[in-house]
Write a protein that holds these residues in place. Structure first.
Motif, PDB file in Angstrom:
ATOM      1  N   ASP A  53       0.836  -1.184  -0.032  1.00 16.82           N
ATOM      2  CA  ASP A  53       0.059  -0.132  -0.047  1.00 16.82           C
ATOM      3  C   ASP A  53       0.916   1.309   0.148  1.00 16.82           C
ATOM      4  OD1 ASP A  53       0.618  -0.837   2.538  1.00 16.82           O
ATOM      5  OD2 ASP A  53      -1.143   0.150   3.608  1.00 16.82           O
ATOM      6  N   LYS A  54       2.262   1.395   0.215  1.00 20.48           N
ATOM      7  CA  LYS A  54       3.087   2.479   0.308  1.00 20.48           C
ATOM      8  C   LYS A  54       3.069   2.895  -1.401  1.00 20.48           C
ATOM      9  CE  LYS A  54       7.345  -0.228   0.061  1.00 20.48           C
ATOM     10  NZ  LYS A  54       8.810  -0.539   0.466  1.00 20.48           N
ATOM     11  N   HIS A  55       2.730   1.829  -2.141  1.00 15.91           N
ATOM     12  CA  HIS A  55       2.831   2.392  -3.583  1.00 15.91           C
ATOM     13  C   HIS A  55       1.515   2.824  -4.287  1.00 15.91           C
ATOM     14  CE1 HIS A  55       6.924   0.938  -3.696  1.00 15.91           C
ATOM     15  NE2 HIS A  55       6.544  -0.354  -3.378  1.00 15.91           N
ATOM     16  N   ILE A  56       0.554   3.025  -3.485  1.00 18.73           N
ATOM     17  CA  ILE A  56      -0.653   3.387  -3.905  1.00 18.73           C
ATOM     18  C   ILE A  56      -0.672   4.966  -3.562  1.00 18.73           C
ATOM     19  CG2 ILE A  56      -3.277   3.226  -3.398  1.00 18.73           C
ATOM     20  CD1 ILE A  56      -2.965   0.299  -2.470  1.00 18.73           C
ATOM     21  N   THR A  57      -1.261   5.837  -4.571  1.00 18.19           N
ATOM     22  CA  THR A  57      -1.363   7.082  -4.407  1.00 18.19           C
ATOM     23  C   THR A  57      -2.903   7.168  -4.628  1.00 18.19           C
ATOM     24  OG1 THR A  57       0.454   7.764  -5.483  1.00 18.19           O
ATOM     25  CG2 THR A  57      -1.121   8.962  -5.644  1.00 18.19           C
ATOM     26  N   TRP A  58      -3.568   7.789  -3.662  1.00 24.10           N
ATOM     27  CA  TRP A  58      -4.807   8.245  -3.570  1.00 24.10           C
ATOM     28  C   TRP A  58      -5.192   9.403  -4.292  1.00 24.10           C
ATOM     29  CZ3 TRP A  58      -7.952   4.239  -2.924  1.00 24.10           C
ATOM     30  CH2 TRP A  58      -7.533   2.862  -2.030  1.00 24.10           C
ATOM     31  N   TYR A  59      -6.102   9.612  -5.250  1.00 21.90           N
ATOM     32  CA  TYR A  59      -6.526  10.949  -5.621  1.00 21.90           C
ATOM     33  C   TYR A  59      -8.027  11.329  -5.428  1.00 21.90           C
ATOM     34  CZ  TYR A  59      -8.423  14.218  -9.057  1.00 21.90           C
ATOM     35  OH  TYR A  59      -8.703  15.088  -9.661  1.00 21.90           O
ATOM     36  N   GLN A  60      -8.375  12.112  -4.691  1.00 23.50           N
ATOM     37  CA  GLN A  60      -9.631  12.580  -4.150  1.00 23.50           C
ATOM     38  C   GLN A  60     -10.285  13.186  -5.194  1.00 23.50           C
ATOM     39  OE1 GLN A  60      -9.984  12.089  -0.876  1.00 23.50           O
ATOM     40  NE2 GLN A  60     -12.270  12.254  -1.253  1.00 23.50           N
ATOM     41  N   SER A  61     -11.057  12.292  -6.172  1.00 24.47           N
ATOM     42  CA  SER A  61     -11.678  12.799  -7.321  1.00 24.47           C
ATOM     43  C   SER A  61     -12.994  13.395  -7.070  1.00 24.47           C
ATOM     44  CB  SER A  61     -11.909  11.642  -8.261  1.00 24.47           C
ATOM     45  OG  SER A  61     -12.689  10.517  -7.802  1.00 24.47           O
ATOM     46  N   SER A  62     -13.535  13.369  -5.808  1.00 21.40           N
ATOM     47  CA  SER A  62     -14.607  14.126  -5.699  1.00 21.40           C
ATOM     48  C   SER A  62     -14.733  14.467  -4.001  1.00 21.40           C
ATOM     49  CB  SER A  62     -15.899  13.726  -6.211  1.00 21.40           C
ATOM     50  OG  SER A  62     -16.380  12.343  -5.211  1.00 21.40           O
ATOM     51  N   GLU A  63     -15.811  15.083  -3.516  1.00 16.95           N
ATOM     52  CA  GLU A  63     -15.856  14.901  -2.083  1.00 16.95           C
ATOM     53  C   GLU A  63     -15.860  13.917  -1.551  1.00 16.95           C
ATOM     54  OE1 GLU A  63     -19.361  17.302   0.638  1.00 16.95           O
ATOM     55  OE2 GLU A  63     -18.349  18.678  -0.911  1.00 16.95           O
ATOM     56  N   LYS A  64     -16.574  12.812  -1.779  1.00 10.72           N
ATOM     57  CA  LYS A  64     -16.896  11.454  -1.161  1.00 10.72           C
ATOM     58  C   LYS A  64     -16.221  10.285  -1.791  1.00 10.72           C
ATOM     59  CE  LYS A  64     -21.698  12.919  -0.288  1.00 10.72           C
ATOM     60  NZ  LYS A  64     -23.312  12.576  -0.533  1.00 10.72           N
ATOM     61  N   VAL A  65     -15.396  10.637  -2.786  1.00  8.42           N
ATOM     62  CA  VAL A  65     -14.660   9.480  -3.621  1.00  8.42           C
ATOM     63  C   VAL A  65     -13.180   9.812  -3.646  1.00  8.42           C
ATOM     64  CG1 VAL A  65     -14.676   7.773  -5.395  1.00  8.42           C
ATOM     65  CG2 VAL A  65     -16.859   8.506  -4.363  1.00  8.42           C
ATOM     66  N   ARG A  66     -12.341   8.774  -3.448  1.00  3.47           N
ATOM     67  CA  ARG A  66     -10.869   8.588  -3.866  1.00  3.47           C
ATOM     68  C   ARG A  66     -10.691   7.569  -4.874  1.00  3.47           C
ATOM     69  NH1 ARG A  66      -7.229   7.146   1.082  1.00  3.47           N
ATOM     70  NH2 ARG A  66      -8.085   5.153   1.570  1.00  3.47           N
ATOM     71  N   ARG A  67      -9.628   7.749  -5.419  1.00  2.00           N
ATOM     72  CA  ARG A  67      -9.078   6.635  -6.547  1.00  2.00           C
ATOM     73  C   ARG A  67      -7.743   6.099  -6.197  1.00  2.00           C
ATOM     74  NH1 ARG A  67     -12.891   7.012 -11.234  1.00  2.00           N
ATOM     75  NH2 ARG A  67     -14.297   8.542 -10.888  1.00  2.00           N
ATOM     76  N   GLY A  68      -7.624   4.779  -6.109  1.00  2.00           N
ATOM     77  CA  GLY A  68      -6.389   4.539  -5.899  1.00  2.00           C
ATOM     78  C   GLY A  68      -5.737   3.802  -7.072  1.00  2.00           C
TER      79      GLY A  68
END
Length: 126
Positions: A53-68
């Protein structure tokens, strides 16, 4: 047990138990993130174990959801609503047959104009 990974193998996951039938999201955000539509299955958080999981970047694509996605190879892996007790896992990330079939299409009002949906599955406008 179902196993999967990103393209380079830096991020792997295991899911205990069976998988729910996946859906295909045709919204503009999923299309831009994945390069087409995004097919995923919802997995209870207690059933998934993620390694690397240290290789996962989380992008906050909306107020309620993030994409990994994997920071090394860029593979789209997860669609995560942190306020829910489940996480969506990309069908393309599974290593072996999932023994599932697509159940429906969502956000078809936003789908790309370069393809047709012809499989006779339910199509939800949103």
């Amino acid at each position: 047990m179902h196993k999967g990974s990103c393209l380079c193998g830096a991020v792997t996951f295991e899911i205990e138990g069976g998988l729910q039938a996946p859906d295909a999201c045709h919204c503009s955000k999923c299309r831009k993130q994945s390069g087409h539509f995004f097919a995923s299955t919802d997995v209870p958080r207690r059933q998934i174990t993620i390694q690397g999981d240290k290789h996962i970047t989380w992008y906050q694509s909306s107020e309620k959801v993030r994409r990994g996605f994997c920071t090394i190879c860029g593979s789209s892996l997860f669609w995560d609503p942190p306020h829910r007790d489940w996480i969506a896992v990309a069908m393309g990330a599974f290593d072996s047959p999932t023994e599932t079939k697509l159940k429906m299409h969502i956000f078809v009002a936003d789908k790309g104009d370069y393809y047709d949906i012809t499989d006779n599955l339910p199509q939800n406008e949103q």
